[in-house]
Scaffold this active site. Structure first.
Site, PDB file in Angstrom:
ATOM      1  N   LYS A  12       0.827  -1.215   0.000  1.00  0.00           N
ATOM      2  CA  LYS A  12       0.000   0.000   0.000  1.00  0.00           C
ATOM      3  C   LYS A  12       0.866   1.272   0.000  1.00  0.00           C
ATOM      4  O   LYS A  12       0.473   2.300  -0.541  1.00  0.00           O
ATOM      5  CB  LYS A  12      -0.900  -0.014   1.239  1.00  0.00           C
ATOM      6  CG  LYS A  12      -1.961   1.074   1.281  1.00  0.00           C
ATOM      7  CD  LYS A  12      -2.860   0.851   2.472  1.00  0.00           C
ATOM      8  CE  LYS A  12      -3.915   1.918   2.629  1.00  0.00           C
ATOM      9  NZ  LYS A  12      -4.789   1.613   3.772  1.00  0.00           N
ATOM     10  N   GLU A  44     -10.776   6.298   4.773  1.00  0.00           N
ATOM     11  CA  GLU A  44     -10.804   5.457   5.976  1.00  0.00           C
ATOM     12  C   GLU A  44     -11.450   6.167   7.172  1.00  0.00           C
ATOM     13  O   GLU A  44     -12.286   5.578   7.849  1.00  0.00           O
ATOM     14  CB  GLU A  44      -9.385   4.982   6.307  1.00  0.00           C
ATOM     15  CG  GLU A  44      -8.927   3.904   5.324  1.00  0.00           C
ATOM     16  CD  GLU A  44      -7.425   3.738   5.256  1.00  0.00           C
ATOM     17  OE1 GLU A  44      -6.715   4.309   6.109  1.00  0.00           O
ATOM     18  OE2 GLU A  44      -6.956   3.034   4.345  1.00  0.00           O
ATOM     19  N   ASP A  58      -5.951   7.094  14.165  1.00  0.00           N
ATOM     20  CA  ASP A  58      -5.717   5.757  13.611  1.00  0.00           C
ATOM     21  C   ASP A  58      -4.257   5.351  13.825  1.00  0.00           C
ATOM     22  O   ASP A  58      -3.361   5.826  13.122  1.00  0.00           O
ATOM     23  CB  ASP A  58      -6.074   5.793  12.115  1.00  0.00           C
ATOM     24  CG  ASP A  58      -5.900   4.429  11.440  1.00  0.00           C
ATOM     25  OD1 ASP A  58      -5.298   3.518  12.049  1.00  0.00           O
ATOM     26  OD2 ASP A  58      -6.364   4.287  10.293  1.00  0.00           O
TER      27      ASP A  58
END
Ligand code: AMP
Length: 619
Positions: free
Chosen positions: A87, A187, A211
């Site tokens: 990613k 997200e 996060d």
């Protein structure tokens, strides 16, 4: 013949296709759905009870591919054939990756250009898109196995800071995996949705999404207004997470046991034991005060207190990033209405405590922090599937979209506040005889004249075959996809010539600018109506003048001298009215000219008709 399948999670008969939500993570990925019976989002788990699929892909010598836990086991033994953290490479060129390339144990090809990176495994080369598609294929296979239905549609999440290229790469990976990616969502937006934030009408909130995963930290500040999420700011550290906590524990034990870096470097299995025990200790200390274990038959221990002391600098770095993100958004900590916790490392009690203290409020941590993003993606998927009519569609166009028509008028094809995705079309024609090209100028805004709106794009439809004015039929279509990207296409129906262009309507517009554009349109509403009426009258009059003039030169023989003189007289009067910019006078003179020319226009038509009918039968 239709297929009927039994959904083994819910026990219900499944006829409709399910749209899944996918969290394609740096370390782990997972897939979730909304249960048809309880309407609760759930992460799909195999019989082993595991929902997380490590985002790791392994290639063997024979071209076989394995994904997830079996690949993770080969991470150290076959480092060059085992790809992790792909990613981090999505949508990036080697230049973008640059100094970070050292982070990867596998081989990233540097061809010295701006081209997208490739990863070399043996004698094969893979793009990050292909590698991600293997992970997505595995998730799809899993979901199909668990649900016993075929899956072809998905919502996939990406970090809020992903740029267009990275989003497009994610979409392409989905397509390559046989998935129709209905939407790419952020997200933090997904995490908020999982908690039901943004699912009620007239909800206004400012949300912080914290996060902290295995290797990355992101903080995003979002506003939520009437079901629309907007990212105000993002901050973070792409190399900060639970792995760093493991590392500080390793170092602490190394010191205690007197093990040097060189020893760890030379004895890979010892290093691995250190790492495994450290992570174990960290996880254990989330629910216990003391950890005790063995490394190579030697006892190691760690108290919660010592652990907190060791990781405090790491946690402080995340809090500094939170402060920076608030500063960028122009907000104070107390202005945040909800703090959502995402990522496995937010289970660490010290992390929770520090975040609560910083924002001065309780945090949303009821849901599994590893699953919350995928759950939110499933909620979005469910809304798109139309199963949840209570919920708002998330995206609308903030401003109207249209094209410039004659006289500089804005012709709106998609009005503001239209749902996304959306499609609209209209037919246009040419102004001049033999006109071979048509300029399509795309604008965004609420004003009647394009000069007061914002120009988004322009292109020429060329190659229109020579035809009299008004004869070509040009279909212009606006298509806004789910990601807010507008595709404008123009096709001349008779000849089939076509052109199209992609536009990003929101690009570069701040909330404030959108608001100003709306306010502007209200302030000028009255003037705009007047201007539009004048422009329309002028356009019509101009067309009338053109046609009449053409008629006179072509059919002079059908007209008496008096008729010609009278026509010229009124043409002049109409021109004067146009110059005087007097709408009512223009209308009047157009009418008169019309009346004057009608009798001989009819005469010409009759003659033409008789001519055409000669020798022909009528059915
Ligand atoms: P993620 O990238 O969101 O999957 O987060 C994975 C990280 O969370 C890894 O560093 C894990 O060690 C960490 N983690 C998972 N469970 C816990 C726990 N109970 N306490 C502390 N850290 C955890």
């Amino acid at each position: 013949m239709g297929k009927i399948a039994i959904n083994i999670v819910t026990g219900s008969i499944q006829q409709e296709e399910i749209i899944v939500g996918i969290d394609l993570g740096t370390t782990n990925s997972l897939i979730a759905i909304v249960r048809t019976d309880t309407h609760e989002p759930i992460a799909l788990k195999e019989t082993d009870g595991l929902a997380l699929v490590p985002s790791i892909v392994h290639f063997d010598d024979f071209g076989n591919v394995t994904v997830g836990n079996p690949a993770k086991e080969l991470l150290i033994a076959e480092a060059e054939r085992t790809i992790y953290s792909v990613k981090r490479l999505m949508g990036k060129s080697y230049k973008d990756v640059g100094k970070d390339a050292g982070f990867f144990a596998y081989n990233i090809i540097d061809d010295g250009t701006d081209a997208l990176v490739k990863i070399q495994v043996g004698d094969r080369f893979f793009s990050p898109i292909e590698l991600s598609s293997y992970i997505l294929k595995e998730l799809k296979k899993r979901a199909e196995h668990i649900l016993k239905v075929s899956i072809s549609k998905a919502v996939i999440t990406v970090p809020a800071y992903f740029n267009d290229a990275q989003r497009q790469a994610t979409r392409d990976a989905g397509r390559l995996a046989g998935l129709d990616v209905l939407r790419i969502i952020n997200e933090p937006t997904a995490a908020s949705l999982a908690y039901g934030l943004g699912t009620k009408h007239h909800e206004e909130k400012t949300i912080a999404v914290y996060d902290l995963g295995g290797g990355t930290f992101d903080i995003s500040i979002l506003t939520l207004s009437n079901g629309i999420f907007e990212v105000l700011s993002t901050n973070g550290d792409t190399y900060l997470g639970g792995d760093d906590m493991d590392n500080v524990i390793v170092r602490y034990w190394q010191d205690q046991l007197g093990v040097t870096d060189t020893e760890l470097h030379n004895f890979k299995s010892l290093a691995q034991q250190f790492r495994i025990r450290a992570e174990q200790a960290k996880v254990h200390l989330s629910d216990n005060e003391v950890y005790e274990g063995l490394i190579d038959d030697q006892a190691v221990s760690l108290t919660r207190e010592k652990f907190n002391e060791l990781i405090q600098p790491l946690v402080n770095r995340t809090i500094t990033a939170c402060q920076n993100s608030l500063n960028d958004a122009g907000l104070k900590a107390l202005q945040i209405d909800a703090v959502v916790m995402v990522g496995g490392s937010t289970r660490v009690p010290l992390v929770k405590e520090c975040v609560k203290n910083f924002f001065g409020r309780d945090v949303y941590d009821r849901l599994n922090p590893d699953e919350v993003v995928a759950l939110g993606a499933a909620v979005q998927a469910d809304i798109l599937a139309g199963n949840n009519t209570e919920m708002l569609l998330l995206d609308v166009t903030p401003l109207s979209l249209g094209i410039e028509t004659m006289g500089g008028l804005m012709d709106v094809l998609i009005p503001r506040n239209s749902k996304i995705p959306n499609k609209a079309g209209r037919q246009y024609t040419t102004q001049k005889d033999g006109q071979s090209s048509m300029r399509i100028s795309v604008y965004q805004g609420e004003r009647d004249l394009v000069q007061d709106n914002r120009k988004l794009a322009e292109f020429n439809l060329t190659g229109i075959p020579g035809m009299p004015a008004g004869l070509p039929k040009v279909d212009v279509t606006f298509l806004i996809d789910a990601d807010g990207i507008l595709k404008v296409s123009a096709t001349e129906i008779r000849s089939g010539v076509a052109q199209s262009i992609d536009v990003k309507p929101q690009y570069g517009l701040t909330d404030e600018e959108v608001e100003n554009m709306l306010l502007d349109s209200l302030t000028h509403a009255k003037d705009d109506i007047k201007t539009r009426a004048l422009v329309e009258a002028t356009t019509e009059a101009q067309q009338m003048l053109d046609t009449t003039e053409k008629f006179l030169s072509k059919h002079r023989d059908f007209l008496t001298d008096d008729e010609v003189a009278l026509t010229w007289e009124h043409m002049n009067k109409l021109s004067e009215a146009i110059n005087a910019k007097d709408k009512d006078r223009i209308h009047n003179e157009t009418e008169i000219l019309n009346d004057v020319s009608r009798p001989y226009a009819e005469r010409v038509m009759d003659a033409a008709l008789k001519d055409a009918m000669k020798g022909k039968k009528v059915i």
